[in-house]
Design a protein around this motif. Structure first.
Motif, PDB file in Angstrom:
ATOM      1  N   THR A  89      -5.807   7.566   0.360  1.00 57.92           N
ATOM      2  CA  THR A  89      -4.361   7.340   0.407  1.00 57.92           C
ATOM      3  C   THR A  89      -3.551   8.583   0.019  1.00 57.92           C
ATOM      4  OG1 THR A  89      -4.575   6.259  -1.760  1.00 57.92           O
ATOM      5  CG2 THR A  89      -4.372   4.825   0.167  1.00 57.92           C
TER       6      THR A  89
ATOM      7  N   ARG B  57       0.857  -1.194   0.000  1.00 58.13           N
ATOM      8  CA  ARG B  57       0.000   0.000   0.000  1.00 58.13           C
ATOM      9  C   ARG B  57       0.884   1.231   0.000  1.00 58.13           C
ATOM     10  NH1 ARG B  57      -5.166   0.503   2.337  1.00 58.13           N
ATOM     11  NH2 ARG B  57      -5.364  -1.660   1.684  1.00 58.13           N
TER      12      ARG B  57
ATOM     13  N   ALA C 148      -4.646   0.871   6.868  1.00 56.41           N
ATOM     14  CA  ALA C 148      -4.055  -0.088   5.926  1.00 56.41           C
ATOM     15  C   ALA C 148      -3.604  -1.357   6.643  1.00 56.41           C
ATOM     16  CB  ALA C 148      -2.878   0.549   5.197  1.00 56.41           C
TER      17      ALA C 148
END
Length: 232
Positions: A144, A113, A156
């Motif tokens: 994000t 991520r 996350a």
């Protein structure tokens, strides 16, 4: 014709003729046949009545699964100064700016991520061709690209799942491990389906959720009754 192995044959027999099952029955079948030597991931696949090539039919979003995914998520954060410190304190695995950009450009992508503060986007933007195809490009729509990097890192790592429709209108994700309690997996399935339903685009016509399938990493898939997976 190739000879089937014992495990493949047993799987085929177990799943033969089983379709359009309730979420609970499908999970029981998958858990009962997840016999690999590792903890298999339980995966969901949803066929949607959309054509993602059209902007008004793109489906993407994010969902916090109530029981997590069971997966260790490695998080990279583009930030400077105090925001970099906050990301590190929240448990980010990699934090940087130009140095992180150079690492990624060299071909090393050691994360699942990617998060960025808004001021970092001119740097991150240069990585579009690398991060975009891997579905790693930071995006404000899914949280994000944010100043609250600490919360984004915690989300996350705490079981948040991103989803995005592929060319054929299919959305898929891991929603837990075969070792999870069946009720927790069912809860995760319904949370994911609800999130995809909420992400229904304005251009979607006709039946939105056409088919839902569940499977495990090494197992066969089984279709699930859409009504069973929908939370009214």
């Amino acid at each position: 014709m190739a000879k089937l192995g014992k495990r493949t044959r047993a799987l085929r027999e177990a799943f033969d003729g089983k379709d359009n099952m309730s979420v609970e029955d499908a999970i029981a079948l998958i858990k009962g046949n997840a016999t690999a030597k590792f903890d298999e991931t339980v995966e969901i696949s949803m066929n949607l009545g959309v054509d993602p090539r059209h902007a008004d039919q793109m489906v993407r979003g994010v969902v916090g699964l109530p029981n997590g995914t069971g997966k260790t998520v490695r998080v990279a954060v583009f930030a400077r100064g105090t925001k970099a410190d906050e990301a590190q304190a929240a448990g980010a695995d990699i934090v940087g700016a130009e140095d992180l950009m150079e690492t990624i450009q060299s071909g090393k992508i050691d994360f699942d991520r990617c998060i960025a503060t808004p001021d970092m986007m001119p740097i991150v933007g240069r990585l579009g061709k690398v991060l975009g195809p891997r579905n790693l490009m930071p995006n404000p729509k899914i949280g994000t690209v944010t100043m609250d990097v600490a919360q984004a890192v915690k989300d996350a790592k705490g079981g948040q799942v991103q989803f995005k429709a592929e060319k054929a209108g299919v959305v898929h994700a891991g929603i837990g491990k075969a070792s999870f309690d069946a009720a927790k997996l069912a809860e995760n399935v319904r949370a994911f389906v609800s999130a995809v339903q909420r992400a229904k685009p304005t251009g979607a016509k006709g039946t939105y959720v056409k088919k839902i399938s569940l499977s495990s990493t090494m197992g066969a898939g089984v279709t699930v009754d859409v009504n069973s997976a929908v939370v009214e």
